[in-house]
Design an enzyme around this catalytic site. Structure first.
Site, short mmCIF file in Angstrom:
data_model
loop_
_atom_site.label_atom_id
_atom_site.label_comp_id
_atom_site.label_asym_id
_atom_site.label_seq_id
_atom_site.Cartn_x
_atom_site.Cartn_y
_atom_site.Cartn_z
N HIS A 126 46.68 22.32 48.21
CA HIS A 126 46.12 23.63 48.50
C HIS A 126 44.71 23.83 47.94
O HIS A 126 44.30 24.96 47.70
CB HIS A 126 47.06 24.72 47.99
CG HIS A 126 48.43 24.65 48.60
ND1 HIS A 126 48.67 24.92 49.93
CD2 HIS A 126 49.63 24.30 48.05
CE1 HIS A 126 49.97 24.76 50.17
NE2 HIS A 126 50.56 24.38 49.06
N ARG A 139 49.12 30.32 48.48
CA ARG A 139 49.59 31.35 49.41
C ARG A 139 48.51 31.79 50.40
O ARG A 139 48.79 32.55 51.33
CB ARG A 139 50.11 32.56 48.64
CG ARG A 139 51.24 32.22 47.67
CD ARG A 139 51.82 33.47 47.06
NE ARG A 139 52.71 33.14 45.95
CZ ARG A 139 53.37 34.04 45.23
NH1 ARG A 139 53.23 35.33 45.50
NH2 ARG A 139 54.15 33.67 44.24
N PRO A 163 46.75 37.19 39.63
CA PRO A 163 45.71 37.26 38.60
C PRO A 163 45.07 38.64 38.57
O PRO A 163 44.70 39.18 39.60
CB PRO A 163 44.71 36.19 39.05
CG PRO A 163 45.51 35.24 39.88
CD PRO A 163 46.54 36.10 40.58
N GLU A 164 44.98 39.23 37.38
CA GLU A 164 44.39 40.54 37.22
C GLU A 164 43.03 40.40 36.57
O GLU A 164 42.52 39.29 36.40
CB GLU A 164 45.34 41.44 36.42
CG GLU A 164 46.68 41.64 37.14
CD GLU A 164 47.62 42.58 36.41
OE1 GLU A 164 47.20 43.26 35.46
OE2 GLU A 164 48.80 42.65 36.81
#
Length: 270
Positions: free
Chosen positions: A90, A109, A2-3
């Site tokens: 998660h 992650r 994500p930017e």
């Protein structure tokens, strides 16, 4: 990853649900993120959320007692849920609100973070050395030209440095350089002032458009409502290797710069 547009889209999505709400409970299901979740995060309980701010790719939740610094890492997301909604494997951090809703940090992650601090957020180690926001008044064409004049790095790698300007990630660097007609391998100090003026303008345009459209549809990105972004429909070069350039019809090329895939048109970008 994500930017900036994806993070800003997330901030805007969760803000109506969190602003002026009181935290009822904080549940840490897995503290082992990029940095361990701050044990002091429990101090959020009974605190009213006064402000949600974004700085670079960080979302900062302000209360009178302290601030929660959140980062989505490589594939994380923040979602507003009902307590009765099934937990996903998660969902590592849950912030329950007295409104009855809850915010969940989902990070497969585990490269994200959730850090509690009481210090001035601008002096935090993760924040204090960041460059200006690309959509802020501090990011001017003069500033960009001054910074570029000092560097022989490739212009693409240069504008992706967070100490120069924050939030110009790989996708948006490729798209901005295409619109500015600048080859990604050209040395920063070899780009003319006229072209830097255009690059400054299009960086702001590209990021503003991406925010307006809810970010880019990345493989893992969803917004606070679980929906993907739609800026990918507007991409000119990124992830289009071999496809025809929208301007000249020649094939888009791909090279690797700074260990990142870089897409450009060899005819339109010089």
């Amino acid at each position: 990853m994500p930017e900036l547009p994806e993070v800003e889209t997330t901030r805007r999505g969760i803000e109506p649900h969190l602003l002026n709400q009181v935290v009822a409970d904080v549940i840490v299901r897995n503290a082992n993120l990029r940095w361990p979740v701050s044990p002091e995060i429990s101090e959020l309980i009974d605190q009213k959320i006064n402000q949600l701010e974004r700085r670079a790719k960080y979302i900062i939740i302000h209360t009178n007692k302290g601030k929660l610094l959140l980062h989505l890492g490589m594939s994380g997301s923040l979602r507003i849920c009902q307590p009765s909604d099934d937990h996903r494997k998660h969902d590592h951090l849950i912030i329950q609100l007295t409104s009855g809703k809850e915010m969940r940090l989902h990070d497969p992650r585990r490269f994200g973070c959730a850090l509690w601090t009481k210090e001035d957020i601008q002096q935090h180690a993760l924040i204090k050395n960041l460059g200006p926001e690309p959509l802020a008044d501090e990011f001017t064409a003069d500033y960009l030209a001054e910074q570029c004049a000092r560097s022989r790095a490739s212009i693409k790698s240069f504008i992706m440095q967070s100490k120069v300007v924050v939030g110009v990630g790989n996708i948006y660097a490729c798209e901005s350089l295409f619109r500015a007609g600048i080859h990604p391998k050209r040395a920063a100090n070899k780009v003319s002032r006229a072209r830097l003026d255009k690059l400054h303008r299009v960086i702001r345009e590209v990021l503003a458009e991406a925010i307006k459209q809810g970010g880019t549809t990345l493989r893992d990105f969803v917004n606070a409502s679980g929906q993907p972004g739609y800026f990918k429909q507007s991409l000119d070069v990124y992830d289009r290797e071999g496809d025809k350039c929208h301007q000249c019809q020649k094939p888009i090329k791909r090279i690797v710069l700074g260990q990142r895939s870089t897409y450009y048109c060899g005819h339109c970008q010089k």
